[in-house]
Design a protein around this motif. Structure first.
Motif, PDB file in Angstrom:
ATOM      1  N   UNK A 121       0.833  -1.200   0.000  1.00  0.00           N
ATOM      2  CA  UNK A 121       0.000   0.000   0.000  1.00  0.00           C
ATOM      3  C   UNK A 121       0.871   1.255   0.000  1.00  0.00           C
ATOM      4  N   UNK A 122       1.978   1.235   0.737  1.00  0.00           N
ATOM      5  CA  UNK A 122       2.905   2.378   0.751  1.00  0.00           C
ATOM      6  C   UNK A 122       3.478   2.630  -0.633  1.00  0.00           C
ATOM      7  N   UNK A 123       3.869   1.579  -1.327  1.00  0.00           N
ATOM      8  CA  UNK A 123       4.416   1.731  -2.679  1.00  0.00           C
ATOM      9  C   UNK A 123       3.361   2.275  -3.624  1.00  0.00           C
ATOM     10  N   UNK A 138      -5.664   4.943 -12.415  1.00  0.00           N
ATOM     11  CA  UNK A 138      -6.810   4.040 -12.271  1.00  0.00           C
ATOM     12  C   UNK A 138      -6.331   2.610 -11.988  1.00  0.00           C
ATOM     13  N   UNK A 139      -5.324   2.172 -12.741  1.00  0.00           N
ATOM     14  CA  UNK A 139      -4.773   0.829 -12.521  1.00  0.00           C
ATOM     15  C   UNK A 139      -4.174   0.706 -11.126  1.00  0.00           C
ATOM     16  N   UNK A 140      -3.556   1.772 -10.639  1.00  0.00           N
ATOM     17  CA  UNK A 140      -2.968   1.758  -9.296  1.00  0.00           C
ATOM     18  C   UNK A 140      -4.045   1.604  -8.229  1.00  0.00           C
ATOM     19  N   UNK A 141      -5.136   2.348  -8.386  1.00  0.00           N
ATOM     20  CA  UNK A 141      -6.245   2.217  -7.439  1.00  0.00           C
ATOM     21  C   UNK A 141      -6.823   0.797  -7.464  1.00  0.00           C
ATOM     22  N   UNK A 142      -6.925   0.217  -8.659  1.00  0.00           N
ATOM     23  CA  UNK A 142      -7.463  -1.148  -8.784  1.00  0.00           C
ATOM     24  C   UNK A 142      -6.567  -2.161  -8.073  1.00  0.00           C
ATOM     25  N   UNK A 143      -5.258  -2.031  -8.275  1.00  0.00           N
ATOM     26  CA  UNK A 143      -4.321  -2.942  -7.610  1.00  0.00           C
ATOM     27  C   UNK A 143      -4.395  -2.777  -6.094  1.00  0.00           C
ATOM     28  N   UNK A 144      -4.522  -1.532  -5.636  1.00  0.00           N
ATOM     29  CA  UNK A 144      -4.628  -1.295  -4.198  1.00  0.00           C
ATOM     30  C   UNK A 144      -5.890  -1.940  -3.634  1.00  0.00           C
ATOM     31  N   UNK A 145      -6.991  -1.879  -4.371  1.00  0.00           N
ATOM     32  CA  UNK A 145      -8.228  -2.514  -3.916  1.00  0.00           C
ATOM     33  C   UNK A 145      -8.055  -4.028  -3.790  1.00  0.00           C
ATOM     34  N   UNK A 146      -7.341  -4.624  -4.742  1.00  0.00           N
ATOM     35  CA  UNK A 146      -7.085  -6.070  -4.680  1.00  0.00           C
ATOM     36  C   UNK A 146      -6.221  -6.411  -3.472  1.00  0.00           C
ATOM     37  N   UNK A 147      -5.192  -5.607  -3.233  1.00  0.00           N
ATOM     38  CA  UNK A 147      -4.286  -5.852  -2.100  1.00  0.00           C
ATOM     39  C   UNK A 147      -5.044  -5.794  -0.775  1.00  0.00           C
ATOM     40  N   UNK A 193      -0.818 -12.503  -3.917  1.00  0.00           N
ATOM     41  CA  UNK A 193       0.398 -11.725  -3.688  1.00  0.00           C
ATOM     42  C   UNK A 193       1.273 -11.683  -4.937  1.00  0.00           C
ATOM     43  N   UNK A 194       1.392 -12.807  -5.620  1.00  0.00           N
ATOM     44  CA  UNK A 194       2.210 -12.854  -6.834  1.00  0.00           C
ATOM     45  C   UNK A 194       1.598 -11.981  -7.931  1.00  0.00           C
ATOM     46  N   UNK A 195       0.264 -12.054  -8.086  1.00  0.00           N
ATOM     47  CA  UNK A 195      -0.416 -11.256  -9.113  1.00  0.00           C
ATOM     48  C   UNK A 195      -0.223  -9.764  -8.855  1.00  0.00           C
ATOM     49  N   UNK A 196      -0.415  -9.338  -7.626  1.00  0.00           N
ATOM     50  CA  UNK A 196      -0.239  -7.917  -7.316  1.00  0.00           C
ATOM     51  C   UNK A 196       1.230  -7.498  -7.402  1.00  0.00           C
ATOM     52  N   UNK A 202       4.956  -3.662 -13.028  1.00  0.00           N
ATOM     53  CA  UNK A 202       4.663  -3.189 -14.379  1.00  0.00           C
ATOM     54  C   UNK A 202       4.147  -1.754 -14.389  1.00  0.00           C
ATOM     55  N   UNK A 203       3.403  -1.357 -13.367  1.00  0.00           N
ATOM     56  CA  UNK A 203       2.721  -0.060 -13.364  1.00  0.00           C
ATOM     57  C   UNK A 203       3.615   1.131 -13.722  1.00  0.00           C
TER      58      UNK A 203
END
Length: 367
Positions: A121-123, A138-147, A193-196, A202-203
């Protein structure tokens, strides 16, 4: 208990030296090494943010301390009594260590989830502050939601409901207790964890590629952001270990290898999340003890020698940056008359030695 006490016939059938095996030192050495590394990196991070950074955000004083406590707690709880010994040894020689060992392993499961979530989340918060591209945000927010969702549902809820009652995880004598497939939980909890991890790696690539800066600085930024791949490597190895090792057949013995990577993975995430925050301190140290000081000392030494060698040196002002320029010219012959009146002037037909030390301008670029 996890299993029944082995009979004397079963103990006699074990290979020689089986009962004496103890590989707990591997876990102890790993825990100590990462405790030292984590402390060094985190102290550098705190000093950098408190003393050298112009502005600090809320996660510096909330998420980072929680991440630090999680990874330190993992290293401490991982080294507990009984780990590294075969279950047969504990059941026959030290049965009192089994329940505390399983309780600490349960605590490690919870610490593991906080240890892999908060640094990510910090990253991602750092990405949101430095990247302006709408699609990347937008992609960053999506990844954060998954995490965060993985932390809440897989890390917290599943851990508490996988066994009913909860204490049945370490005490198998509770009547009516039952557990779901714990081994599957341990194995596949690493997939999100691996997916995120892949997404976080990549982001920033597209944004970094478009930056207009010299190759050296761009490469430095790539290295800084790609450091997060260390956590990805640890996550992949941990997943493979849980998939291949027959953990449930001898939990206290085979658990050493899996617990090693349970410590390494969150520690790698935490270290990677701290590295960008140490840049102000590194930059300050570099500017204070850069080669400019060394070159300036050498230039002073050469200019002093030249004055005693029938030459004189003048330090010129520098309009930009922090470099120093010296101009050397032969001394005038004689101490009076026309030659004396021209002392301190440089004739165009004479050879002039210009010495310059490197420095940086206000934008931090080499000049």
């Amino acid at each position: 208990m996890a299993s029944q006490v082995p009979t004397s016939e079963q103990l006699k059938a074990l290979p020689p030296g089986y009962m004496a095996e103890d590989i707990g030192y591997r876990l102890t050495n790993t825990a100590i090494a990462f405790l030292v590394l984590v402390h060094v990196i985190y102290i550098s991070h705190i000093v950098s943010r408190a003393a050298c950074a112009e502005r600090n955000h809320w996660e510096i004083w909330t998420l980072y301390p929680l991440s630090y406590l999680s990874v330190v707690g993992l290293s401490i709880t991982g080294v507990h009594r009984g780990v590294g010994r075969h279950m047969s040894y504990l059941l026959s020689k030290e049965p009192a260590k089994i329940v505390p060992s399983f309780q600490l392993q349960t605590a490690m499961e919870l610490l593991y989830m906080t240890g892999v979530t908060f640094p990510k989340v910090c990253i991602l918060l750092l990405y949101l502050r430095i990247f302006a591209d709408r699609k990347v945000r937008i992609a960053t927010w999506a990844v954060m939601a998954i995490v965060v969702s993985n932390f809440v549902f897989t890390g917290m809820i599943t851990t508490f409901v996988v066994c009913q009652p909860f204490a049945f995880k370490w005490d198998k004598t509770i009547p009516g207790g039952h557990c779901a497939d714990i081994m599957a939980l341990y194995t596949y909890i690493g997939v999100p964890n691996i997916v995120t991890d892949v997404a976080i790696a990549i982001l920033p690539l597209s944004t970094l590629w478009k930056l207009q800066m010299n190759k050296k600085r761009k490469f430095g930024l790539f290295v800084t952001f790609m450091a997060g791949s260390l956590g990805l490597i640890a996550a992949l190895v941990r997943f493979a270990e849980f998939y291949e090792i027959p953990l449930m057949t001898d939990l206290t013995y085979y658990g050493v290898e899996t617990m090693i990577y349970t410590i390494v993975e969150p520690s790698a995430y935490f270290i990677c999340s701290c590295l960008p925050g140490t840049r102000p301190l590194v930059r300050h140290i570099y500017r204070s003890y850069s080669s400019a000081t060394i070159f300036s000392w050498k230039s002073d030494k050469r200019s002093s020698a030249s004055r005693s060698d029938n030459s004189q040196s003048f330090a010129l002002g520098n309009p930009v940056g922090n470099h120093t320029v010296f101009v050397s010219t032969p001394k005038a012959n004689g101490s009076s008359g026309v030659e004396s009146s021209r002392a301190g002037f440089i004739r165009l037909e004479e050879t002039v030695d210009v010495q310059s030390t490197p420095g940086r301008n206000e934008q931090g670029e080499m000049v």
